[in-house]
Design a protein around this motif. Structure first.
Motif, PDB file in Angstrom:
ATOM      1  N   ALA A 207       0.890  -1.229   0.601  1.00  0.00           N
ATOM      2  CA  ALA A 207       0.229   0.059  -0.072  1.00  0.00           C
ATOM      3  C   ALA A 207       1.219   1.449  -0.388  1.00  0.00           C
ATOM      4  O   ALA A 207       0.589   1.736  -0.931  1.00  0.00           O
ATOM      5  CB  ALA A 207      -0.333  -0.161   0.882  1.00  0.00           C
ATOM      6  N   ALA A 208       2.195   0.924   1.096  1.00  0.00           N
ATOM      7  CA  ALA A 208       2.651   2.566   1.333  1.00  0.00           C
ATOM      8  C   ALA A 208       3.980   2.601  -0.928  1.00  0.00           C
ATOM      9  O   ALA A 208       3.594   3.400  -1.092  1.00  0.00           O
ATOM     10  CB  ALA A 208       3.757   2.365   1.993  1.00  0.00           C
ATOM     11  N   TYR A 209       4.069   1.278  -0.776  1.00  0.00           N
ATOM     12  CA  TYR A 209       4.551   1.634  -2.408  1.00  0.00           C
ATOM     13  C   TYR A 209       4.068   2.151  -3.428  1.00  0.00           C
ATOM     14  O   TYR A 209       3.917   2.783  -4.451  1.00  0.00           O
ATOM     15  CB  TYR A 209       5.757   0.666  -2.582  1.00  0.00           C
ATOM     16  N   GLU A 210       2.771   1.506  -3.483  1.00  0.00           N
ATOM     17  CA  GLU A 210       2.012   2.082  -4.793  1.00  0.00           C
ATOM     18  C   GLU A 210       1.431   2.921  -4.851  1.00  0.00           C
ATOM     19  O   GLU A 210       0.889   4.243  -5.601  1.00  0.00           O
ATOM     20  CB  GLU A 210       0.495   0.953  -4.673  1.00  0.00           C
TER      21      GLU A 210
ATOM     22  N   LEU B  21       1.550   6.246  -7.351  1.00  0.00           N
ATOM     23  CA  LEU B  21       0.578   7.306  -7.812  1.00  0.00           C
ATOM     24  C   LEU B  21       0.565   8.615  -7.230  1.00  0.00           C
ATOM     25  O   LEU B  21       0.371   9.779  -8.573  1.00  0.00           O
ATOM     26  CB  LEU B  21      -1.121   6.988  -6.320  1.00  0.00           C
ATOM     27  N   ILE B  22       1.428   9.345  -6.029  1.00  0.00           N
ATOM     28  CA  ILE B  22       1.644  10.727  -5.651  1.00  0.00           C
ATOM     29  C   ILE B  22       2.720  10.682  -7.160  1.00  0.00           C
ATOM     30  O   ILE B  22       2.462  12.012  -8.190  1.00  0.00           O
ATOM     31  CB  ILE B  22       2.425  10.511  -4.497  1.00  0.00           C
TER      32      ILE B  22
ATOM     33  N   ALA C  20      -6.534   4.302  -3.806  1.00  0.00           N
ATOM     34  CA  ALA C  20      -5.903   3.447  -4.800  1.00  0.00           C
ATOM     35  C   ALA C  20      -5.019   4.512  -5.522  1.00  0.00           C
ATOM     36  O   ALA C  20      -5.097   4.954  -6.132  1.00  0.00           O
ATOM     37  CB  ALA C  20      -6.316   2.797  -4.777  1.00  0.00           C
ATOM     38  N   ALA C  21      -4.111   3.355  -6.058  1.00  0.00           N
ATOM     39  CA  ALA C  21      -3.105   4.192  -7.686  1.00  0.00           C
ATOM     40  C   ALA C  21      -4.135   3.832  -8.457  1.00  0.00           C
ATOM     41  O   ALA C  21      -3.392   3.012  -9.799  1.00  0.00           O
ATOM     42  CB  ALA C  21      -1.425   3.192  -7.759  1.00  0.00           C
ATOM     43  N   VAL C  22      -4.370   4.042  -9.203  1.00  0.00           N
ATOM     44  CA  VAL C  22      -5.652   4.347  -9.943  1.00  0.00           C
ATOM     45  C   VAL C  22      -5.461   5.756 -10.551  1.00  0.00           C
ATOM     46  O   VAL C  22      -6.213   7.283  -9.933  1.00  0.00           O
ATOM     47  CB  VAL C  22      -6.613   3.554  -9.947  1.00  0.00           C
TER      48      VAL C  22
ATOM     49  N   ALA D 140       0.282  -1.700  -9.527  1.00  0.00           N
ATOM     50  CA  ALA D 140       0.154  -2.492  -8.557  1.00  0.00           C
ATOM     51  C   ALA D 140       1.941  -2.067  -8.095  1.00  0.00           C
ATOM     52  O   ALA D 140       2.939  -1.762  -8.893  1.00  0.00           O
ATOM     53  CB  ALA D 140       0.182  -4.512  -9.563  1.00  0.00           C
ATOM     54  N   PHE D 141       2.114  -3.375  -6.808  1.00  0.00           N
ATOM     55  CA  PHE D 141       3.870  -3.376  -6.459  1.00  0.00           C
ATOM     56  C   PHE D 141       4.719  -3.527  -7.825  1.00  0.00           C
ATOM     57  O   PHE D 141       5.842  -3.080  -6.704  1.00  0.00           O
ATOM     58  CB  PHE D 141       3.346  -3.763  -5.337  1.00  0.00           C
TER      59      PHE D 141
END
Ligand code: PLP
Length: 404
Positions: free
Chosen positions: A300-303, A307-308, A330-332, A381-382
């Motif tokens: 979650a932290a890496y994704e 995202l940022i 989420a990273a979308v 994804a990670f």
């Protein structure tokens, strides 16, 4: 924090080229890639202990049954489901939702209201429409605001004693926005309504604790959490699952059958008619092992970093508009470039080896709400990297130049 090089080496598909370019796979919201450990498990099953489960006394059947049930236990623990019998194997997220909606007439009566959010996937809209038609209930839509977040003031005003069921996704596949599901669940419970949370986008990207959330039902897609297609999970509170009639009749789900009367098996078998996806169930256990080893908090932290970074980079493209650009997501990244059709951009970047999704993402009402034909969706994804984001943004810039 994460050894990305080592992780990427576990995903053989990431080595391939597409249209003469290294694959950049940013369609993880549609399905995730599978590590070698999961692929090996499928091969191992068919090579070593292919047999039907729960039926035979012979050794292979016992082995396959033990592995299938061990996998159920892994899934149970992964989502903090209280007991293994509340962790049902299904054929996918859509199947999980339909298993509940098809029997939900025990919870929803004529004249009652079912609330669905405006950001649902078609698979969490249509089964509830079918239910409402069947029982004579009303479908009410929880609106979404311009920033992609659900309008919670409107939600609390919509709730009333006629509210019988509330269905909402944990994370929207079309926008990536994380919904305040705890607040939604608590609000519905005040009126005695049941709640189903569609966890297709959360299950492989964040730590999900079904007991903490307190939903009555929660659905997961195996293929979106590094597992195979054709396998999903359905969690339900024990009382709710006992009340819910079985979705399908057949072998494995019965206690006694006669032509006068059939009695059903207990949980989880009541909802697991017929031969299941045995290889898929066992391989999902391997996917859970893999995710646990990497660590859901790390993922979650890496994704979120991706995202940022991705959001910043996409904003450098002239005319880029991101839908649902809020902190809790989420990273979308769902976006458009003003004046250009998402499909045209998607086609050009595909030629450069980049897999992004273009279109309505099975969420036409979301597109209608924002008055667009569709979006370009990059979902991470990670095993993705910032370098891959750079490659995508360069390709997008090239596409924009070609098209404008
Ligand atoms: C993918 C997805 C579904 C549908 O799941 P299937 O794997 O197609 O059964 C439903 N809801 C959401 C939010 C999704 O992302």
């Amino acid at each position: 924090m994460l050894d990305i090089k080592k992780i990427r080496a576990d995903f053989p598909i990431l080595n391939r080229e597409v249209n003469g370019h290294p694959l950049v796979y940013f369609d993880n919201a549609a399905t995730s890639q599978k590590p070698q450990q999961v692929i090996d498990k499928i091969v191992e099953y068919y090579t070593m202990y292919n047999a039907n489960i729960h039926r035979g006394v012979h050794a292979l059947s016992q082995e396959a049954t033990d592995l299938y049930e061990a996998s159920r236990e892994k899934c149970r623990a992964f989502f903090n489901i209280p007991t293994a019998k509340q962790c049902l194997f299904t054929f996918g997220n859509t199947h999980s939702i339909n298993a509940v909606a098809s029997g939900a007439h025990v919870f929803v009566k004529k004249g009652d209201e079912v609330i669905v959010s405006a950001v649902e996937h078609h698979s969490n809209i249509v089964p509830w429409q079918m239910l409402c038609e069947r029982v004579g209930a009303y479908l009410k839509v929880l609106p979404v605001m311009d920033n992609g977040q659900l309008d919670m003031n409107a939600y609390h005003e919509m709730l009333n004693p006629k509210t019988a069921f509330v269905v909402v996704n944990h994370i929207s596949n079309a926008l990536g926005v994380t919904n305040p599901v705890k607040e939604i669940i608590a609000g519905a419970h005040k009126y005695g309504a049941k709640v189903l949370i569609d966890g297709a986008q959360s299950c492989g990207h964040m730590k999900v604790d079904v007991q903490d959330l307190n939903a009555d039902f929660y659905t997961m897609a195996g293929h979106k959490m590094c597992g195979p297609t054709g396998i999903g999970l359905l969690y339900g509170k024990e009382e709710a699952l006992n009340e819910l009639p079985p979705y399908q009749g057949g072998g494995e789900m019965i206690d006694q059958v006669s032509f006068e009367k059939t009695t059903y098996a207990g949980l989880p078998h009541k909802f697991e008619a017929g031969t299941p996806n045995i290889a898929g169930g066992i391989a999902l256990g391997a996917a859970v092992d893999y995710l646990n080893e990497v660590g859901m908090e790390n993922i979650a932290a890496y994704e979120n970093e991706l995202l940022i970074y991705g959001t910043e980079q996409i904003k450098t493209i002239p005319g880029a508009v991101i839908y649902g650009d809020v902190a809790a997501k989420a990273a979308v990244i769902s976006f458009n470039v003003e004046g250009l059709h998402p499909y045209d951009i998607g086609t050009i970047v595909d030629k450069l080896g980049i897999a992004v999704r273009t279109g309505h993402h099975c969420a036409q009402p979301v597109m209608e709400r924002f008055q667009i034909v569709g979006t370009i969706r990059a979902s991470f994804a990670f095993y993705n990297t910032q370098e891959e984001i750079d490659v995508m943004v360069q390709a997008l810039q090239r596409a924009v130049k070609m098209l404008s």
